[in-house]
Scaffold this active site. Structure first.
Site, mmCIF file in Angstrom:
data_model
loop_
_atom_site.group_PDB
_atom_site.id
_atom_site.type_symbol
_atom_site.label_atom_id
_atom_site.label_comp_id
_atom_site.label_asym_id
_atom_site.label_seq_id
_atom_site.Cartn_x
_atom_site.Cartn_y
_atom_site.Cartn_z
ATOM 1 C CG HIS A 148 -1.681 -1.284 1.392
ATOM 2 N ND1 HIS A 148 -1.198 -2.294 2.183
ATOM 3 C CD2 HIS A 148 -2.836 -1.741 0.850
ATOM 4 C CE1 HIS A 148 -2.018 -3.335 2.141
ATOM 5 N NE2 HIS A 148 -3.025 -3.029 1.332
HETATM 6 S S1 FES Z 1 1.812 -0.704 3.279
HETATM 7 FE FE1 FES Z 1 0.198 -2.061 3.707
HETATM 8 S S2 FES Z 1 1.203 -3.843 4.404
HETATM 9 FE FE2 FES Z 1 2.813 -2.439 4.018
#
Ligand code: FES
Length: 183
Positions: A148
């Site tokens: 993410h």
């Molecule tokens: S940014 Fe979501 S698990 Fe690492």
């Protein structure tokens, strides 16, 4: 004029030489592969038999400045980063930056050359990139979690993205300058 026996022995010699070359080449190829993946294999060696153990040992001597290796401790990846002077300077300089999870670099290391962190993103548990030479290290030169988009700095602190906390520093000790014990 050569006898049949002599000709046969020449054929055998040629075959032997060919076999020797094949064996040598295979050995060299295997050696090359072994050398190129050594840091990973060496660091993972303790994994299978230490999975259930409380601690993991690592010989630090072969690890060069700027090299990162991954070991497994209690089933979790642990990133061991022998930081360059530049990475250390950057980590210290960023102590005063706006940090989502404020921590000084000095409070995250015992010896500033060695950063040891659990390699699990504090957002949803992916393993961040940055351990391998040439892999993405994010905007702050540490690690990048592509799940993410979390960016960690050279102290393993979260700097950008949804992860709420810094990479966790596990319990560890240096029983001597060349040995690390995690756990
Ligand atoms: S940014 Fe979501 S698990 Fe690492």
């Amino acid at each position: 004029m050569k006898s049949e026996g002599h000709i046969e022995s020449l054929r055998i010699d040629e075959r032997s030489r060919r076999d020797f070359l094949i064996v040598s080449t295979s050995t060299l190829a295997a050696t090359g592969v072994a050398l190129s993946v050594w840091p990973l294999i060496d660091s993972l060696n303790p994994a299978s038999d230490t999975l259930a153990l409380a601690s993991t040992d690592l010989n630090l001597r072969p690890i060069e400045r700027g090299q990162r290796v991954t070991v497994v401790w209690q089933g979790k990846p642990v990133f061991v980063d022998r930081r360059t002077p530049e990475a250390v300077t950057k980590a210290k300089a960023d102590d005063s930056a706006a940090l989502p999870d404020p921590e000084k670099d000095a409070d995250r290391v015992q010896r500033e050359e060695w950063l040891i962190v659990v390699g699990i993103c504090t957002h949803l548990g992916c393993i961040p990139l940055g351990q391998r030479e040439g892999s993405r290290r994010g905007d702050f030169g540490g690690w990048f979690c592509p799940c993410h988009g979390s960016h960690y700095d050279t102290s393993g602190r979260i700097r950008k993205g949804p992860a709420p906390r810094n990479l966790v520093v596990p319990p560890y000790a240096f029983p001597n300058p060349e040995k690390l014990v995690i756990g």
